[in-house]
Design a protein around this motif. Structure first.
Motif, PDB file in Angstrom:
ATOM      1  N   MET A  65      44.726  72.398  11.980  1.00 40.68           N
ATOM      2  CA  MET A  65      45.915  73.186  12.321  1.00 40.68           C
ATOM      3  C   MET A  65      45.525  74.457  13.052  1.00 40.68           C
ATOM      4  O   MET A  65      46.131  74.814  14.062  1.00 40.68           O
ATOM      5  CB  MET A  65      46.698  73.520  11.049  1.00 40.68           C
ATOM      6  N   LEU A  66      44.469  75.136  12.573  1.00 36.08           N
ATOM      7  CA  LEU A  66      44.018  76.360  13.234  1.00 36.08           C
ATOM      8  C   LEU A  66      43.464  76.049  14.623  1.00 36.08           C
ATOM      9  O   LEU A  66      43.823  76.713  15.609  1.00 36.08           O
ATOM     10  CB  LEU A  66      42.944  77.035  12.372  1.00 36.08           C
ATOM     11  N   GLY A  67      42.611  75.033  14.701  1.00 34.58           N
ATOM     12  CA  GLY A  67      41.997  74.697  15.978  1.00 34.58           C
ATOM     13  C   GLY A  67      43.015  74.260  17.013  1.00 34.58           C
ATOM     14  O   GLY A  67      42.982  74.713  18.165  1.00 34.58           O
ATOM     15  N   ALA A  68      43.963  73.400  16.611  1.00 35.66           N
ATOM     16  CA  ALA A  68      44.964  72.933  17.568  1.00 35.66           C
ATOM     17  C   ALA A  68      45.891  74.079  17.985  1.00 35.66           C
ATOM     18  O   ALA A  68      46.339  74.123  19.135  1.00 35.66           O
ATOM     19  CB  ALA A  68      45.756  71.783  16.964  1.00 35.66           C
ATOM     20  N   SER A  69      46.176  75.012  17.065  1.00 34.22           N
ATOM     21  CA  SER A  69      46.986  76.177  17.442  1.00 34.22           C
ATOM     22  C   SER A  69      46.268  76.990  18.517  1.00 34.22           C
ATOM     23  O   SER A  69      46.876  77.397  19.512  1.00 34.22           O
ATOM     24  CB  SER A  69      47.249  77.070  16.220  1.00 34.22           C
ATOM     25  N   PHE A  70      44.970  77.243  18.302  1.00 35.80           N
ATOM     26  CA  PHE A  70      44.199  77.999  19.294  1.00 35.80           C
ATOM     27  C   PHE A  70      44.195  77.254  20.635  1.00 35.80           C
ATOM     28  O   PHE A  70      44.355  77.865  21.690  1.00 35.80           O
ATOM     29  CB  PHE A  70      42.759  78.201  18.819  1.00 35.80           C
ATOM     30  N   LEU A  71      44.003  75.944  20.577  1.00 31.39           N
ATOM     31  CA  LEU A  71      43.921  75.174  21.821  1.00 31.39           C
ATOM     32  C   LEU A  71      45.266  75.155  22.547  1.00 31.39           C
ATOM     33  O   LEU A  71      45.341  75.470  23.741  1.00 31.39           O
ATOM     34  CB  LEU A  71      43.458  73.746  21.520  1.00 31.39           C
ATOM     35  N   LEU A  72      46.343  74.837  21.818  1.00 34.10           N
ATOM     36  CA  LEU A  72      47.665  74.766  22.457  1.00 34.10           C
ATOM     37  C   LEU A  72      48.094  76.125  22.971  1.00 34.10           C
ATOM     38  O   LEU A  72      48.656  76.245  24.060  1.00 34.10           O
ATOM     39  CB  LEU A  72      48.686  74.223  21.454  1.00 34.10           C
ATOM     40  N   GLY A  73      47.843  77.166  22.181  1.00 30.35           N
ATOM     41  CA  GLY A  73      48.162  78.512  22.650  1.00 30.35           C
ATOM     42  C   GLY A  73      47.324  78.884  23.859  1.00 30.35           C
ATOM     43  O   GLY A  73      47.824  79.473  24.824  1.00 30.35           O
ATOM     44  N   GLY A  74      46.047  78.513  23.811  1.00 32.08           N
ATOM     45  CA  GLY A  74      45.126  78.883  24.879  1.00 32.08           C
ATOM     46  C   GLY A  74      45.399  78.160  26.181  1.00 32.08           C
ATOM     47  O   GLY A  74      45.056  78.667  27.261  1.00 32.08           O
ATOM     48  N   LEU A  75      46.018  76.983  26.109  1.00 27.42           N
ATOM     49  CA  LEU A  75      46.337  76.263  27.348  1.00 27.42           C
ATOM     50  C   LEU A  75      47.438  76.977  28.113  1.00 27.42           C
ATOM     51  O   LEU A  75      47.579  76.812  29.323  1.00 27.42           O
ATOM     52  CB  LEU A  75      46.757  74.831  27.037  1.00 27.42           C
TER      53      LEU A  75
END
Lengths: 364, 364, 364
Positions: A111-121
């Motif tokens: 959940m943390l990693g995907a949040s960072f990735l989706l936000g970062g895109l």
């Protein structure tokens, strides 16, 4: 009710809600069609999770991200608690522990990693309040220590060892619940100002009125619990059909679906540049499971279960929880994020998932 | 001498000093009354610790918190060194190692955590110089690695293994002492300016003149050493009477009483918002034991003991030292503190204490 | 060519280049004189490393420290890759794995620690861009997890275990290479601005023209590969003559000589107050070996080797890699350095070296 119906009409994703009654119908008529029930229950959980997410966000707008994150994590974990209590009553302690460990690892890493990735895109660099992230990482660290030390320090074997682990688990459960309660008092009571959000992001959507939001929260949480129960019942048999190992199902599949509601909110928050909400949900949910749900299940096992449940986990699970905690602590240290941080955290999760997927059955 | 007598007259706590002569009398007349001797020795150590604390603070006012913390840690550990040397001469290597590991864990977790908690109950948020905390955490990390690697890397068993551990311990002991010496040179010699205190806190009390402070330091340190010896002799038998496990006594009770003097100073510093002093005493004392006292005892065992003592510890002790070091590193990273940080650190300590208390006797 | 010849004439260190042809002559005439070949090959590597360092710096002046560090790390590791491929073809998987683990530990601890120490002896406090250090430490952490988890989570033994480790290693190898590639894209593609150097230091020397630099890079890299091969062939027998354990040779001696070229550049950068270059080379080289060289060797073993090579390492090696990663993460957290930080990191390395040196032969 009108904003709710309007939302459903305008969001094609929510048309999947039709699968909810379909699932209950199917459960009555074809209780043995495990793989079908598994598929339909996943399809039914998704729109419920989306609704839950929207309702929580409407509340969060009024309460701030810290309280909103806590509320979201609690509602998400309520369903996990309900399911675990059912498994507890049946004496299936291995399943209970696997789902606890899996939920901690999935929330912390996926959940943390995907949040960072989706936000970062969408956003070049995102900032968030690292004080809250640090507190949650600290709580997770404490819980991991509490799960690690009994097995590392205990040396004797046999009957005295068993009694030792049981009474130690009881003591640790009380200790963790007290620490969690004091942590809430610290966050919401004595030091709320240091947990304020860094940036506020966009908020173009009009929030629902509070009353509707609360009613939706309650109703949808109940539906999620009912659907989840069907899901848990069917997942083991479906896994055999689909060729997945038991460890993979317990740690990865159950945990991912069980956290679908929180994830929808966390990912939406990240894309709207409200990373405080995402981090609060991901780490808050993990620490709540570790410091509140797991100890409560230990205490409940004295009343509901056939025998006291201990806090002793399979060593591989302890290692994964420990690494997940360390990853969260390292990664949230700076209070900044970009897409590659998300890739890094997700890759740690993929290492676990791949290991569990390939693990020979006897190794669980 | 007048300020000393005046202080004693006005501080009811110091009236407990009467237990010091009472203890020596009791030791002569009733050497078998272990539980009584245990109780009286604890009552006698408390006022001595308070005196030591006041004398050290009087010196610290003139030297600054970094030197004051070092001085305090050294004097506190001097007594531990004296006691350990006595146990070394008797060949009781298990007791020596348990007291070393217990002192490191107690100083790092209990003294640091209680300082944060006591300081935080009076001050909303406290700041301290994290450079010093980081350096001490780094030294502790190094020492933990030195204790961890031999047992993790060594694979062979039997006679060659024994010779390996003995010669490795000698080499590591020299390495740690050199690193500690270079660390002191760095702190006090080449880079003293980066270890300056952040905030100075209140200092309402008039300090003693330096001469009186030094005489008190010397005299009281000697008395503490004498009283501690009675305490160590009686504690094992008293523990059996009181139903405590051996591991709990060695790690927790001896370590807590042995560190009473440093604790009084550390806690007083925290309440006066001089957290630099508290952190300096807690982590400085722990790293001094790990990098100086323990290696010196290894070297001394060649001269005083029946056989060379190794640096190999019981695996549970290594795990606890490693977790204590990681906790200190995580927690002091920000250079800020509030009451809940203290709760968090203390809870990690409580997890250890509870585990050791419940540990079956054979598990030590 | 003129600047090259001029440089050789004016730098006495480069006169050692005479040992390069001497080595090849010696290899033909006295192939059994292992200890002699060992000594001459070390003497021949040193000036080649110095040349390589100067050529890389000339390129780095034009590309910036981030690209320069990557270039330097890649060229340095190219020779290690060449050697490892030769060992792979011969089926010597133990040697391949020892040299991988040794290179990671040596680059992370020795190269980084010595850079901090050498830089700190000349400059009071040095600053560097901690974002790059954190990224590399994060990549290293990921690689360590990938190496740690299979052995920690895997429980079953026998044939199914073997197949599990082989297929898991293949999956992890692909995962690590993808993560490394994304990391490069992040550093050089999407977020280059946050990896810019903090301070630029002195640059008094006139750089070589780019053409000469590239020709020198290519030629010297080839010579280093040839000389290294002689070194690796002779080192095992020379070690027996000199009384060093096999583990010590694989981890320490081979790794130190194999990294000589990168070290010369890293140390020169540190002394010129360009610590970004040093940290980039040390950690970048370590993470490149862990996330690129090691996985490529696993993949190559399917084509070149007698059987698939796994990513499972000797437990002692995993512990050392894990501690090295944690040390790097702790130490680079602040983005500042002084001489004692170097001492601290070097002492961790010395603990490892001492342990391996004293390790009984059977323990490898």
């Amino acid at each position: 009710m009108r904003p709710l119906l309007q939302e459903i009409r305008h969001t094609p994703l929510l048309w999947l809600l039709a699968f909810v009654p379909a699932l209950f119908l199917l459960q009555r008529t074809k209780p043995q069609a495990h793989t079908l029930l598994f598929g339909v229950s996943v399809l039914a959980i998704v729109p419920l999770a989306a609704l839950l997410s929207h309702a929580t966000e409407s509340v969060a707008v009024k309460t701030g991200d810290a309280v909103g994150g806590l509320l979201n994590a609690t509602l998400g974990n309520l369903t996990e608690l309900v399911i675990a209590l059912a498994a507890l009553r049946a004496g299936e302690y291995t399943l209970v522990k696997a789902s606890i460990a899996g939920a901690i690892v999935t929330n912390t890493l996926f959940m943390l990693g995907a949040s960072f990735l989706l936000g970062g895109l969408r956003h070049h660099v995102q900032e968030y309040n690292r004080v809250n992230a640090r507190l949650q990482a600290g709580l997770l660290f404490l819980a991991t220590v509490a799960l690690l030390v009994p097995s590392a320090v205990g040396g004797a074997d046999g009957a005295s060892k068993n009694a030792f682990v049981t009474s130690l688990s009881l003591g640790l459960a009380v200790l963790l619940i007290v620490a969690y309660g004091l942590g809430l008092w610290f966050t919401l009571g004595t030091h709320p100002e240091i947990f304020a959000s860094v940036a506020h992001g966009e908020d173009e959507e009009a929030p629902w009125p509070l009353g509707l939001a609360f009613v939706t929260l309650a109703g949808v949480t109940l539906l999620v619990a009912l659907v989840s129960e069907v899901f848990v019942e069917s997942v083991q048999d479906a896994a055999v059909d689909l060729g997945m190992s038991q460890a993979f199902v317990g740690f990865i599949v159950v945990a991912l679906v069980g956290a679908a509601a929180e994830m929808t909110s966390a990912f939406a928050g990240a894309r709207k540049n409200r990373l405080d909400l995402s981090v609060g949900i991901a780490l808050g949910s993990a620490s709540q499971i570790a410091l509140f749900v797991a100890p409560v299940l230990v205490l409940a096992s004295y009343v509901l279960g056939p025998a006291p449940m201990s806090l002793q986990f399979w060593p591989g699970a302890v290692v994964m929880m420990f690494i997940a905690t360390m990853t969260a602590a390292l990664v949230t240290n700076s209070g900044k994020s970009a897409w590659f941080i998300g890739v890094l955290v997700l890759t740690v999760y993929l290492v676990f998932a791949m290991t569990l997927y390939l693990l020979p059955q006897s190794g669980t």
